[in-house]
Structure formats: structure tokens, C-alpha cells
Design a protein around this motif. Structure first.
Motif, PDB file in Angstrom:
ATOM      1  N   TYR A  54       0.818  -1.224   0.000  1.00  0.00           N
ATOM      2  CA  TYR A  54       0.000   0.000   0.000  1.00  0.00           C
ATOM      3  C   TYR A  54       0.852   1.275   0.000  1.00  0.00           C
ATOM      4  O   TYR A  54       0.355   2.353   0.289  1.00  0.00           O
ATOM      5  N   HIS A  55       2.151   1.133  -0.253  1.00  0.00           N
ATOM      6  CA  HIS A  55       3.064   2.287  -0.317  1.00  0.00           C
ATOM      7  C   HIS A  55       3.038   3.098   0.975  1.00  0.00           C
ATOM      8  O   HIS A  55       3.043   4.330   0.951  1.00  0.00           O
ATOM      9  N   GLY A  56       2.963   2.399   2.091  1.00  0.00           N
ATOM     10  CA  GLY A  56       2.924   3.104   3.375  1.00  0.00           C
ATOM     11  C   GLY A  56       3.960   2.569   4.353  1.00  0.00           C
ATOM     12  O   GLY A  56       4.695   1.608   4.060  1.00  0.00           O
ATOM     13  N   PHE A  57       4.015   3.226   5.515  1.00  0.00           N
ATOM     14  CA  PHE A  57       4.986   2.865   6.556  1.00  0.00           C
ATOM     15  C   PHE A  57       4.326   3.018   7.924  1.00  0.00           C
ATOM     16  O   PHE A  57       3.473   3.902   8.100  1.00  0.00           O
ATOM     17  N   LEU A  58       4.750   2.185   8.866  1.00  0.00           N
ATOM     18  CA  LEU A  58       4.313   2.359  10.261  1.00  0.00           C
ATOM     19  C   LEU A  58       5.562   2.520  11.123  1.00  0.00           C
ATOM     20  O   LEU A  58       6.449   1.652  11.104  1.00  0.00           O
ATOM     21  N   GLY A  59       5.627   3.617  11.853  1.00  0.00           N
ATOM     22  CA  GLY A  59       6.780   3.872  12.716  1.00  0.00           C
ATOM     23  C   GLY A  59       6.411   3.722  14.183  1.00  0.00           C
ATOM     24  O   GLY A  59       5.324   4.113  14.610  1.00  0.00           O
ATOM     25  N   VAL A  60       7.341   3.146  14.958  1.00  0.00           N
ATOM     26  CA  VAL A  60       7.154   2.992  16.406  1.00  0.00           C
ATOM     27  C   VAL A  60       8.277   3.776  17.076  1.00  0.00           C
ATOM     28  O   VAL A  60       9.453   3.447  16.907  1.00  0.00           O
ATOM     29  N   MET A  61       7.895   4.829  17.791  1.00  0.00           N
ATOM     30  CA  MET A  61       8.900   5.759  18.330  1.00  0.00           C
ATOM     31  C   MET A  61       8.728   5.863  19.844  1.00  0.00           C
ATOM     32  O   MET A  61       7.728   6.385  20.329  1.00  0.00           O
ATOM     33  N   SER A  62       9.726   5.369  20.594  1.00  0.00           N
ATOM     34  CA  SER A  62       9.589   5.351  22.057  1.00  0.00           C
ATOM     35  C   SER A  62      10.773   6.042  22.713  1.00  0.00           C
ATOM     36  O   SER A  62      11.890   6.018  22.184  1.00  0.00           O
ATOM     37  N   ALA A  63      10.521   6.646  23.873  1.00  0.00           N
ATOM     38  CA  ALA A  63      11.623   7.243  24.636  1.00  0.00           C
ATOM     39  C   ALA A  63      11.206   7.454  26.081  1.00  0.00           C
ATOM     40  O   ALA A  63      10.013   7.556  26.400  1.00  0.00           O
ATOM     41  N   PHE A  64      12.220   7.511  26.932  1.00  0.00           N
ATOM     42  CA  PHE A  64      12.042   7.843  28.353  1.00  0.00           C
ATOM     43  C   PHE A  64      12.962   9.015  28.665  1.00  0.00           C
ATOM     44  O   PHE A  64      14.129   9.006  28.265  1.00  0.00           O
ATOM     45  N   SER A  65      12.419  10.024  29.352  1.00  0.00           N
ATOM     46  CA  SER A  65      13.269  11.115  29.827  1.00  0.00           C
ATOM     47  C   SER A  65      13.290  11.086  31.348  1.00  0.00           C
ATOM     48  O   SER A  65      12.273  11.351  31.994  1.00  0.00           O
ATOM     49  N   GLY A  66      14.447  10.747  31.896  1.00  0.00           N
ATOM     50  CA  GLY A  66      14.588  10.694  33.363  1.00  0.00           C
ATOM     51  C   GLY A  66      14.404  12.068  33.981  1.00  0.00           C
ATOM     52  O   GLY A  66      13.800  12.214  35.041  1.00  0.00           O
ATOM     53  N   ARG A  67      14.909  13.091  33.312  1.00  0.00           N
ATOM     54  CA  ARG A  67      14.798  14.447  33.882  1.00  0.00           C
ATOM     55  C   ARG A  67      13.366  14.947  33.877  1.00  0.00           C
ATOM     56  O   ARG A  67      12.988  15.766  34.716  1.00  0.00           O
ATOM     57  N   ASP A  68      12.581  14.489  32.907  1.00  0.00           N
ATOM     58  CA  ASP A  68      11.181  14.938  32.823  1.00  0.00           C
ATOM     59  C   ASP A  68      10.228  13.934  33.458  1.00  0.00           C
ATOM     60  O   ASP A  68       9.020  14.186  33.494  1.00  0.00           O
ATOM     61  N   GLU A  69      10.759  12.784  33.911  1.00  0.00           N
ATOM     62  CA  GLU A  69       9.886  11.703  34.415  1.00  0.00           C
ATOM     63  C   GLU A  69       8.786  11.437  33.393  1.00  0.00           C
ATOM     64  O   GLU A  69       7.588  11.463  33.717  1.00  0.00           O
ATOM     65  N   ALA A  70       9.184  11.206  32.162  1.00  0.00           N
ATOM     66  CA  ALA A  70       8.190  11.044  31.096  1.00  0.00           C
ATOM     67  C   ALA A  70       8.550   9.848  30.220  1.00  0.00           C
ATOM     68  O   ALA A  70       9.702   9.701  29.791  1.00  0.00           O
ATOM     69  N   LEU A  71       7.550   9.021  29.997  1.00  0.00           N
ATOM     70  CA  LEU A  71       7.730   7.797  29.209  1.00  0.00           C
ATOM     71  C   LEU A  71       6.571   7.712  28.213  1.00  0.00           C
ATOM     72  O   LEU A  71       5.403   7.792  28.617  1.00  0.00           O
ATOM     73  N   ALA A  72       6.880   7.570  26.935  1.00  0.00           N
ATOM     74  CA  ALA A  72       5.790   7.502  25.955  1.00  0.00           C
ATOM     75  C   ALA A  72       6.259   6.812  24.679  1.00  0.00           C
ATOM     76  O   ALA A  72       7.463   6.650  24.439  1.00  0.00           O
ATOM     77  N   VAL A  73       5.277   6.402  23.919  1.00  0.00           N
ATOM     78  CA  VAL A  73       5.551   5.832  22.595  1.00  0.00           C
ATOM     79  C   VAL A  73       4.577   6.450  21.595  1.00  0.00           C
ATOM     80  O   VAL A  73       3.397   6.619  21.914  1.00  0.00           O
ATOM     81  N   LYS A  74       5.105   6.815  20.445  1.00  0.00           N
ATOM     82  CA  LYS A  74       4.218   7.297  19.362  1.00  0.00           C
ATOM     83  C   LYS A  74       4.150   6.227  18.276  1.00  0.00           C
ATOM     84  O   LYS A  74       5.186   5.679  17.876  1.00  0.00           O
ATOM     85  N   LEU A  75       2.939   5.945  17.867  1.00  0.00           N
ATOM     86  CA  LEU A  75       2.733   5.087  16.697  1.00  0.00           C
ATOM     87  C   LEU A  75       2.323   6.012  15.577  1.00  0.00           C
ATOM     88  O   LEU A  75       1.351   6.762  15.714  1.00  0.00           O
TER      89      LEU A  75
END
Ligand SMILES: NC(=O)C1=CN([C@@H]2O[C@H](COP(=O)(O)OP(=O)(O)OC[C@H]3O[C@@H](n4cnc5c(N)ncnc54)[C@H](O)[C@@H]3O)[C@@H](O)[C@H]2O)C=CC1
Ligand SMILES: O=C(O)C1=NCCCC1
Length: 313
Positions: A54-75
Motif C-alpha cells: 500500500y506504499h505506506g509505513f508504520l513507525g514505532v517511536m519510544s523514549a524515556f526522559s529521566g529528567r522529565d519523568e516522562a515515558l511515551a511511545v508514538k505510533l
């Protein structure tokens, strides 16, 4: 976990994030990212699944920031040929880093639009001539608009030029934002101080000899190893900065195909560890990194929970 994750849709994201407030947050995050272990960011290079059929792509983007106390993933899915739906669709899932609970699911299309323009604004703040007065934007889609808004936070441009493959699209955007539509990319780029390439081009749309010496280019498209927006000569004759060396060495056709050297991550400049050669021709090669989404989504969630009209509190 009680009550399940909050769902925060695009209209609320636009109400809660002010690009002006996000700029220092993204700047700090890019600096933390480039500090290695000391910066407290853990971020693998994203996984991209090609959907060739289908000429497309799916990206999985994850990160943790210890200084921000933030954990997330973008699909994020991106379908360059999409006609009847957006080319990029995305959701960001925010987790409580202490417990692993899923706390919120935030619209990622809006976050991607805003944070990418802001990342380019951060790069331009360090790498462009502070007296820049002519802005050229190649492309007329979501990122073209967000780049105009983000860069306008830094400069009041005397002239803004838009080029797009279809002149009518350039004219439409130019009318909306009070810019000038150009019928060729060369016309848009000549003598421009800041250039943003925000297209799905897979072969170069800018040649080196069109670019004014000392110009700054935010090269935002071409996120596949065999795609290019800038000519190899332009990459090799400019000082090249990037958001992430690891990501660009794997994904950025502008870097890989040209064989250019990356001088620095923009975070290294922010941290004062590498020089900002703003008087030379500079390229900020951006492929987009998860830490930008993590801190942006956290800003949205923090503001959402503190906003009585949104939480009915
Ligand atoms: N570096 C980053 O963090 C991010 C990069 N992007 C990339 O930025 C670019 C623009 O994204 P959006 O504005 O959201 O997409 P959009 O779909 O809203 O706009 C795409 C633009 O590219 C133009 N275009 C398509 N094919 C072209 C070609 N072969 N030659 C020249 N122009 C062409 C279209 O006419 C349109 O103006 C894409 O490459 C996208 O993947 C998007 C999000 C984040
Ligand atoms: O950073 C992102 O988000 C994206 N980057 C390249 C294209 C897809 C979305």
C-alpha cells in the motif's frame, strides 16, 4: 490504574500547547538527548515497518526522559500517496514511568505537526543568521504551515516564499499566510536566508548553486535511506547538523546517499559542546525523534489535568 487512560484529541492539543511555550522545552529535550547517559534520555532508533503493498509505513517511536519523568511511545503511519485522508496519522501513548500504567492517549498528528516545526525553529535559532529576512518553504502541506508558524516566532520576515509541485497549492498557502507563491523551487530558494524543505520528494529538489552562502536549511522530509530532498553537492558543501546521528545514519537519505559528514547533533550545539557556524551554509537534517513527542505529550497532559474545563473538575 483507575478509570483507564485519558483520551486527548487534536482540538484539545491545539488549545493546550502554545508553540512559544514548547520551544524551550524541545530545546532542553534535544540538549538532554545529546548528553548521552548524563542527559537521562533513553531512546532507541525507531522501528519502521514498510507496507509495500500500500506504499505506506508504520513507525514505532519510544523514549524515556529521566529528567522529565516522562515515558511515551508514538505510533505513526505515513502514507505519502494518501489522497482522501491525512498522509500522517499518529497517537502518543503516555505511561507512568514508576508503575508502567497507561495514563493517556494523545492525538499524535497535531503533536507531530507542532513539534517538528518547533525543532526546526530551535535549530534555526542557533544556526541561522539572526537578521534573516527571507524565508523559503518548499512544500505546502501540514509541515509547511507549522514551519511558517514556528519560524515566525523567531523572525518577522520581510518576504516568505512558497513553492509546491502544484502551483495552485503554493498559491493557496501563500494567500492564507500572506506569502508569495513561486513557480519553481529555484525561484523560491535564491537569496533566501532560511529554507525549509517539507515535502515527500524522493530525489533532490534543491541544487547547491541556488543556495545563498550563509543560508540555513531545515531539511525535514526524506526520512528513508534512499530518499533525498537536497543534492549531494549541497550536503557535502554545507555544515551538517542533525537531530540524532544514530537515526540519520540509518534513515536520512540526504546523509546516506551523499556520504556527507555530520558535524554535530543540534543538542551538542545547545549544550555548548559544538560550534554553531551560523555565518556558513548550514543544514539541519531532521528525521524526527521520539523525545520530541514525549516532552510535547507530557506538556499536553500536564496542562490537561490542570485545566478544570477539560477535566470537568
Ligand atoms: N523530520 C520530522 O520530524 C518529520 C518529517 N516529516 C516529513 O515532512 C514531510 C512533509 O510532511 P507533511 O507536511 O506532514 O505532509 P503533507 O502530506 O501534508 O505534505 C506533503 C507535501 O509534499 C509535497 N510532495 C509530495 N511528493 C512530492 C514530490 N515528489 N516532490 C515535491 N513535493 C512533493 C506535497 O505536494 C505536499 O506539499 C514528509 O516527508 C514527512 O514525512 C513529517 C513529520 C515529522
Ligand atoms: O518524526 C516523525 O513523527 C516522523 N518522521 C518522519 C516521517 C514520519 C513521521
Amino acid at each position: 490504574m483507575s478509570g483507564g487512560p485519558r483520551i486527548i484529541a487534536a482540538p484539545d492539543v491545539y488549545k493546550l500547547i502554545r508553540p512559544k511555550d514548547l520551544l524551550p522545552v524541545i530545546e532542553k529535550a534535544l540538549g538532554n538527548y545529546s548528553m548521552g547517559r548524563d542527559g537521562g534520555v533513553i531512546q532507541p532508533v525507531r522501528t519502521v515497518v514498510p507496507i509495500e503493498k500500500y506504499h505506506g509505513f508504520l513507525g514505532v517511536m519510544s523514549a524515556f526522559s529521566g529528567r522529565d519523568e516522562a515515558l511515551a511511545v508514538k505510533l505513526v503511519s505515513f502514507y505519502p500517496e494518501a489522497k482522501d485522508h491525512p498522509t500522517h496519522q499518529a497517537w502518543v501513548m503516555i505511561f507512568n514511568p514508576a508503575t508502567g500504567n497507561l495514563t493517556a492517549i494523545v492525538d499524535g498528528e497535531s503533536i507531530t505537526a507542532i513539534r517538528t516545526g518547533i525543532a526546526s525553529a530551535v535549530a534555526s535559532k542557533h544556526l541561522a543568521n539572526p537578521n534573516a529576512s527571507v524565508l523559503a518553504i518548499l512544500g505546502s502541506g501540514i509541515q509547511a504551515r507549522s514551519h511558517f508558524e514556528a519560524l515566525s516566532l523567531l523572525h518577522s520576515f520581510a518576504e516568505v516564499r512558497i513553492w509546491s509541485r502544484t502551483l495552485a497549492n503554493a498559491q493557496k498557502l501563500a494567500t492564507e499566510i500572506g506569502a508569495k507563491a513561486c513557480s519553481t523551487a529555484e525561484e523560491a530558494v535564491r537569496d533566501a536566508d532560511i529554507i525549509c524543505t517539507v515535502t515527500f520528494a524522493t530525489t533532490p529538489i534543491i541544487q547547491a548553486d541556488w543556495v545563498k552562502p550563509g543560508a540555513h536549511i531545515n531539511a525535514v522530509g526524506a526520512c528513508r535511506a534512499d530518499w533525498q530532498e537536497l543534492s549531494s553537492q549541497l550536503m557535502k558543501t554545507s555544515v551538517v547538523y542533525c537531530d540524532s546521528r544514530d537515526a540519520c545514519n540509518q534513515e536520512a537519505g540526504d546523509v546516506i546517499q551523499s556520504g556527507c559528514d555530520i558535524y554535530a547533533e543540534i543538542g551538542e550545539v545547545i549544550n555548548g559542546h559544538k560550534e554553531a557556524f551560523w555565518e556558513k551554509t548550514t543544514v539541519f537534517k531532521s528525521v524526527g525523534i521520539a523525545i520530541e513527542d514525549v516532552v510535547s505529550a507530557k506538556m499536553v497532559l500536564d496542562r490537561y489535568v490542570n485545566c478544570p474545563t477539560m477535566t470537568n473538575g
